[in-house]
Scaffold this motif. Sequence first.
Motif, PDB file in Angstrom:
ATOM      1  N   LEU A  79       0.736  -1.318  -0.035  1.00 28.52           N
ATOM      2  CA  LEU A  79       0.032   0.252  -0.164  1.00 28.52           C
ATOM      3  C   LEU A  79       0.860   1.270   0.021  1.00 28.52           C
ATOM      4  O   LEU A  79       1.879   1.288   0.991  1.00 28.52           O
ATOM      5  N   PRO A  80       0.640   2.202  -0.956  1.00 29.53           N
ATOM      6  CA  PRO A  80       1.211   3.477  -0.676  1.00 29.53           C
ATOM      7  C   PRO A  80       1.419   4.121   0.376  1.00 29.53           C
ATOM      8  O   PRO A  80       0.574   4.081   1.119  1.00 29.53           O
ATOM      9  N   GLY A  81       2.671   4.668   0.738  1.00 25.76           N
ATOM     10  CA  GLY A  81       2.694   5.254   2.025  1.00 25.76           C
ATOM     11  C   GLY A  81       4.088   5.935   2.184  1.00 25.76           C
ATOM     12  O   GLY A  81       5.204   5.761   1.423  1.00 25.76           O
ATOM     13  N   GLY A  82       4.224   6.970   3.143  1.00 25.29           N
ATOM     14  CA  GLY A  82       5.770   7.551   3.267  1.00 25.29           C
ATOM     15  C   GLY A  82       5.729   8.758   2.185  1.00 25.29           C
ATOM     16  O   GLY A  82       5.022   8.939   1.368  1.00 25.29           O
ATOM     17  N   THR A  83       6.783   9.002   2.380  1.00 29.52           N
ATOM     18  CA  THR A  83       7.400  10.176   1.356  1.00 29.52           C
ATOM     19  C   THR A  83       8.587  10.000   0.671  1.00 29.52           C
ATOM     20  O   THR A  83       9.341   8.983   0.869  1.00 29.52           O
TER      21      THR A  83
END
Length: 375
Positions: free
Chosen positions: A356-360
Amino acid sequence: MAHLARPKRAARGLLIESVKAIANQSELPSIPIDLEPYWVDCALFSGLGPLIAHKLLDVGTAVPAELADSIRPAAAMHLLHLAVLRIIRNALDAAGVRWLVFKGPAVAEQFYEAPSARTYSDLDILIHPADFERGLTALLQGPARLIDQNWFLISEREQGEITLAIGATVIDLHWHFFSSALTRSTFQLDICRTFDHACTTTLGGVEMTVLDTADTVIFLATHAVLSGGHRLKWMFDFHCAAASLNVPNDVIRKRIREYNVELLVSVMASRTAAFLGTDAPVEHGHHPWLALSRLASRAAPPESEFLNAYTARALFSATRTSTRNSVVQFVRNAVRLARTGSNRRSHVVDRSILHLPGGTEADRRRWLDMVASHG
């Protein structure tokens, strides 16, 4: 169901005897007609169906249809993975990256009489930590797409690998054998040393860089034990690689000590000897933990999952650098098992969370800098 437990247990025992016979190049056991369906089911469940089928074909014995049918998909999967491996090779070599392939096709091609006798589902690629970012970029700008996208968790957990895909083929892109930061800190295995030992071989007619046989033996043992030590296929892999060693025994023993994995390899060698009757050039020592693992082996033969029985995964995966450290880890594993019901190896991230997309971008940068620092 209770009435199935006895024939399934007998079939599991016959499967172990069958693989033991293959390892020792002796005659396969006779399979009673009433147990054959359970024996076939257990062989397929364990991923050893194609291996058994090839052996039956070699000796001119009738092959149950389900086992015979297992060869074709194994062969097709191997050919597919070899094709993807050539794509990876072109991308990484063009980028000037130090890399090698291990497990999967490397084990199937080097140590099995027929590559289609070994089942595997993905590709494992190891890139030198100093070259990892360049290799990852080359793959993502070319043939691959990113599967693991949660850069916050990847960075926070200091993952030792990241998952990509090319078409339907999953690629575990490693910069270290051990995905867990805690495991890496425990064993302190210098992954860069494996590139010093690496060699080339031909996989599917194409020259590839692979682990040398000694490092293959060591990695197969550490991976198997830290993963729970419960699969017969891992034992057969370990036996095949150990039987192919082309270095003096003192060389592999010295390397095992340098990698700080003596107890891990000893547990695997002991467990393999117990069920396949084969020895590896490993000094077992007199560790109480090793004695405990031998007792656990009697209570938890390989493929116990086929019976929904005790697998001892929490115990074997707790193996560390000493008996004391292993006991401490086993207590942690046991508490975790009691709280969550999970009997998996310790410190394993639910990989689906990473999809799952997350963070920077800062998280991504932090992780890549951490990887490079190990090069």
